[in-house]
Design an enzyme around this catalytic site. Structure first.
Site, PDB file in Angstrom:
ATOM      1  N   THR A  75       0.847  -1.203   0.000  1.00 15.62           N
ATOM      2  CA  THR A  75       0.000   0.000   0.000  1.00 15.62           C
ATOM      3  C   THR A  75       0.879   1.248   0.000  1.00 15.62           C
ATOM      4  O   THR A  75       0.689   2.165  -0.804  1.00 15.62           O
ATOM      5  CB  THR A  75      -0.940   0.008   1.221  1.00 15.62           C
ATOM      6  OG1 THR A  75      -1.655  -1.225   1.239  1.00 15.62           O
ATOM      7  CG2 THR A  75      -1.927   1.155   1.161  1.00 15.62           C
ATOM      8  N   HIS A 152     -10.318  -0.985   4.446  1.00 14.32           N
ATOM      9  CA  HIS A 152      -9.151  -0.759   3.585  1.00 14.32           C
ATOM     10  C   HIS A 152      -9.715  -0.515   2.181  1.00 14.32           C
ATOM     11  O   HIS A 152      -9.629  -1.362   1.301  1.00 14.32           O
ATOM     12  CB  HIS A 152      -8.254  -2.002   3.636  1.00 14.32           C
ATOM     13  CG  HIS A 152      -6.871  -1.780   3.107  1.00 14.32           C
ATOM     14  ND1 HIS A 152      -6.503  -0.667   2.379  1.00 14.32           N
ATOM     15  CD2 HIS A 152      -5.754  -2.551   3.190  1.00 14.32           C
ATOM     16  CE1 HIS A 152      -5.224  -0.772   2.051  1.00 14.32           C
ATOM     17  NE2 HIS A 152      -4.744  -1.900   2.531  1.00 14.32           N
TER      18      HIS A 152
HETATM   19  N1  ASP Z   1      -1.989  -5.847   3.488  1.00 19.40           N
HETATM   20  C1  ASP Z   1      -3.341  -6.074   3.934  1.00 19.40           C
HETATM   21  C2  ASP Z   1      -3.735  -5.076   5.001  1.00 19.40           C
HETATM   22  O1  ASP Z   1      -3.004  -4.149   5.276  1.00 19.40           O
HETATM   23  C3  ASP Z   1      -3.578  -7.493   4.327  1.00 19.40           C
HETATM   24  C4  ASP Z   1      -2.801  -8.014   5.500  1.00 19.40           C
HETATM   25  O2  ASP Z   1      -2.011  -7.300   6.130  1.00 19.40           O
HETATM   26  O3  ASP Z   1      -2.997  -9.196   5.804  1.00 19.40           O
HETATM   27  O4  ASP Z   1      -4.800  -5.210   5.559  1.00 19.40           O
END
Ligand code: ASP
Length: 325
Positions: A75, A152
């Site tokens: 992200t 998210h």
């Molecule tokens: N990257 C995703 C989140 O930030 C999924 C995860 O961390 O499992 O929610």
């Protein structure tokens, strides 16, 4: 959207009033089918732009503050890449432990500081509702990049964009979500986004990691069919999308409980052999142990393509909110 546009400096004469200009992006509930179509079309154009030219100068002179209070690889770096590929610049605040946050500075004050320098703020925070709090104090637009176990939204947009790009439609699909449905914010947002379409849901998790009631209520209220089970083998043959999630270790107060459920589901070649030829496997990543590495070779493994789509979606959103899409 609906709230009055926030100030992003003087309104440029060439800005597009696309319904996103100056808006905070806090939740998927802000999106209807028209808005989704718009963002997916722009994201598709962004893909073409990157593949043909690498970058453009659409957001030249604009600055993004990337404020992350929780770990992130995709992200954070895809927001940075998105801004840079559109000619903008980034203030990377990924190590808040080295910022005045460690001295006790509050979120509102940190946000007010960053908006003095930047045109838009991307925020990830461990507390549910933190993005809304930040947006309340900020005069510039805030994008929620994950607020604890809450939402998210940009992940859900890229997830749905991936379904569209891979399967050519979102309607008339059976979407199976597997793993930590209680703490996984990506499945909360994705479910709330997919109720805009004719989708049947299957929620697969151990008992203690069931999808929260408020998300199930949205599914019920919008008249969608859903099944709750703890056995993935029973349902994989019928699924068009298998959305796998990591058990969110950082949200557990009892680590013994985490150890008990962490390897509950492992998607392997044997399971894939029972799935539809056109099914896709998705995962928001990071993967810990939920999908065996052998599955990466299977053309139905869409998770790395999904990850790349994140940059196109974030380019589309940044351009739209800053009035340039
Ligand atoms: N990257 C995703 C989140 O930030 C999924 C995860 O961390 O499992 O929610």
């Amino acid at each position: 959207m609906g709230q009055p546009a926030k100030t992003i400096g003087r309104v440029p004469a060439d800005h597009f009033d696309n319904g996103f200009y100056g808006q905070d992006i806090l939740s998927v509930s802000q999106f209807d089918r028209d808005k989704l179509d718009y963002i997916f079309n722009v994201a598709h154009e962004m893909r073409v732009l990157v593949e043909r030219f690498g970058s453009a100068d659409l957001l030249q002179g604009k600055i993004l503050a990337n404020l992350f209070y929780e770990p992130s690889t995709r992200t954070s770096s895809s927001f940075m890449a998105a801004m840079m590929r559109l000619g903008g610049q980034v203030i990377p605040m990924n190590n808040v432990q080295y910022s005045s946050v460690t001295k006790g500075e509050s979120l509102p004050d940190t946000v007010r500081t960053l908006e003095s320098y930047a045109d838009i703020i991307v925020l990830r925070h461990p507390e549910m509702g933190a993005a809304a709090t930040a947006a309340h104090y900020a005069a510039k637009p805030v994008i929620n990049a994950g607020d604890g176990v809450g939402e998210h939204p940009t992940q859900a947009l890229l997830d749905q964009f991936t379904i569209l790009e891979e399967l050519g439609r979102v309607d008339d699909l059976k979407v199976t979500m597997v793993g930590d449905l209680k703490y996984g914010r990506t499945v909360h947002s994705l479910t709330k986004l997919l109720v805009n379409y004719d989708v049947e849901f299957v929620f697969v998790s151990p008992d203690i990691l069931r999808m929260p009631k408020d998300v199930l209520d949205v599914v019920r209220e919008t008249g969608h069919q859903f099944t709750v089970t703890d056995d993935v083998h029973d349902v994989v043959t019928e699924s068009d999308v298998l959305y796998v999630t990591r058990v969110q270790k950082e949200r557990f107060t009892d680590l013994v409980e985490y150890q008990r459920v962490r390897d509950h589901y492992i998607i392997d070649e044997a399971l894939m052999a029972t799935a539809k030829e056109k099914m896709i496997v998705m995962h928001p990543l990071p993967r810990v142990n939920e999908i065996s590495y052998a599955v990466d070779e299977d053309p139905r493994a869409a998770y790395f393509r999904q990850m790349r789509n994140g940059m196109y979606i974030r380019m589309a959103l940044l351009a739209a909110v800053l009035g340039k899409a």
